[in-house]
Design an enzyme around this catalytic site. Structure first.
Site, short mmCIF file in Angstrom:
data_model
loop_
_atom_site.label_atom_id
_atom_site.label_comp_id
_atom_site.label_asym_id
_atom_site.label_seq_id
_atom_site.Cartn_x
_atom_site.Cartn_y
_atom_site.Cartn_z
N ASP A 90 11.33 90.83 43.35
CA ASP A 90 12.57 91.58 43.41
C ASP A 90 12.59 92.55 42.25
OD1 ASP A 90 14.98 92.51 44.19
OD2 ASP A 90 16.13 90.74 43.60
N ASP A 259 15.34 83.89 50.98
CA ASP A 259 14.98 83.30 49.69
C ASP A 259 16.26 82.84 49.02
OD1 ASP A 259 15.77 86.21 48.80
OD2 ASP A 259 15.77 85.00 47.00
N CYS A 297 11.70 61.71 55.63
CA CYS A 297 10.99 62.76 54.90
C CYS A 297 9.66 62.22 54.37
CB CYS A 297 11.87 63.23 53.74
SG CYS A 297 11.09 64.46 52.68
N CYS A 299 7.92 63.85 51.86
CA CYS A 299 7.60 64.57 50.62
C CYS A 299 7.07 63.56 49.59
CB CYS A 299 8.84 65.30 50.09
SG CYS A 299 9.99 64.25 49.17
N HIS A 328 11.82 67.14 46.78
CA HIS A 328 12.40 66.77 48.06
C HIS A 328 13.17 67.93 48.70
CE1 HIS A 328 14.52 64.60 51.18
NE2 HIS A 328 15.59 65.24 50.76
ZN LIG Z 1 11.72 63.77 50.57
#
Ligand SMILES: [Zn+2]
Length: 363
Positions: A90, A259, A297, A299, A328
């Site tokens: 940017d 973003d 999840c 992650c 996460h």
């Molecule tokens: Zn997670």
């Protein structure tokens, strides 16, 4: 080089491949914010593992610290931060105009005094693009003029005019540049600014000056105007939008790229995203729950740690909880975008969006 190939559409939503400097990313795309050359609390290897395809850094912040020359000496921002993925930068116009430093905005550009090094900086539209290119940005953003919300009509008219004049000068600096539209929430000004930017034929077109405090309905209305003016064959980028529901609504209107610092900022404020709504991990009840932050999840945090442990780290002021929560939340956004792409490819975007919103309630 630059290429944008639309693979599937579902209504106005699109799934595309964007190729820039031999790096290929899939849209709809969400970019974590690496303002000063890092996504806060994470390292580049983390981003790779989380499936991050692109990030956005900020020329203005890097100019002040560590300075453009130092990044050039390192071989560019990719080398400096050990990141092979796509880098958008940017211009920092938003920050320069709002900064506490004495600043002066004229048709020529922005002049400000930095209290960090006592120097006076003059950023013209030309220089703004040149500096972004010097640090090895893959996609440079135009210098635009974004008044704070709310602004009166006169101020918005001035910003549309100035943004157009500056964009013309940015365009002359080469390729791989995205234009930015302004116009606040006044439909005719928004439409005019979008047309001004489209006429300049940038590689992509961005929506600026929204998601800065205006009511959601006005944001949606002006996004719809923007995507109806922006040509289908080019990527459309909504700058600074990060809330999952807003992203899903804007994908439906035909926006491709987003973003925001939203996932990482929320993580550092102890808010964890889950498909069943956001949770505040410092609440007492989570201290008893020996399960992952989100059982669905995969992650690194959810694979290896529990709510009870992260709750404990928060309470004990151990900094590692910020990293675990950020890992996460960023993965949550990557999964969300992957789900969007899949739903568009399978022509079930609307039902996917409605199902997601039904189960996701922001606490
Ligand atoms: Zn997670």
């Amino acid at each position: 080089m630059f290429d944008f190939e639309i693979l599937n559409t579902d209504g106005k939503a699109r799934h595309a491949l964007m190729t820039v400097n031999n790096k290929q990313v899939k849209t709809p795309l969400f970019m974590p914010v690496a303002t000063k050359g890092t996504v806060k609390t994470l390292i580049s290897e983390d981003l790779e593992e989380l499936g991050v395809q692109a990030l956005i850094s900020n020329m203005y912040h890097l100019l002040l610290k560590p300075g453009i020359e130092k990044i050039e000496d390192a071989g560019g921002l990719h080398q400096f931060m050990n990141w092979d993925g796509l880098i958008f930068t940017d211009s920092g116009g938003f920050q320069m105009i709002r900064s506490d430093f004495d600043n002066e905005v004229t048709s020529k550009g922005v002049t400000f005094n930095s209290d960090q090094d006592g120097k006076t900086y003059e950023i013209t539209p030309e220089k703004c693009i040149q500096l972004q290119k010097r640090i090895g940005s893959d996609i440079a953003m135009c210098l635009d003029y974004c008044p704070p919300y709310p602004a009166d009509k006169g101020e918005l008219e001035k910003s549309v005019m100035r943004t157009k004049e500056w964009a013309k000068r940015c365009k002359k600096q080469g390729d791989n540049i995205f234009g930015i539209s302004q116009g606040g929430t006044i439909p005719e000004l928004r439409e005019k600014s979008c047309k001004d930017i489209v006429d300049l034929d940038f590689e992509g077109n961005a929506i600026g000056g929204l998601s800065i405090g205006e009511p959601t309905e006005l944001m949606y209305e002006n996004t719809k105007i923007s995507t109806s003016v922006f040509p289908k064959r080019k990527p459309r980028y909504f700058m600074g939008l990060g809330s999952p529901i807003d992203i899903l609504e804007c994908v439906k209107m035909g926006v491709d790229i987003f973003d925001s610092a939203y996932p990482t900022r929320n993580a550092r404020h102890r808010t964890i995203f889950t498909k069943n709504g956001n949770i505040r991990i410092d609440k007492r009840k989570f201290g008893e729950q020996h399960i992952p932050l989100d059982p669905n999840c995969d992650c690194p945090t959810c694979r290896n740690y529990t709510r009870a442990y992260i709750h404990h780290l928060c309470k004990a002021d151990e900094l590692s909880w910020m990293r675990l929560a950020s890992l996460h939340n960023v993965k949550f956004m990557m999964d969300l975008m992957e789900d969007c792409r899949k739903a568009i490819s399978e022509n079930r975007y609307d039902s996917f969006k409605e199902d997601f919103i039904d189960s996701y309630t922001v606490c």
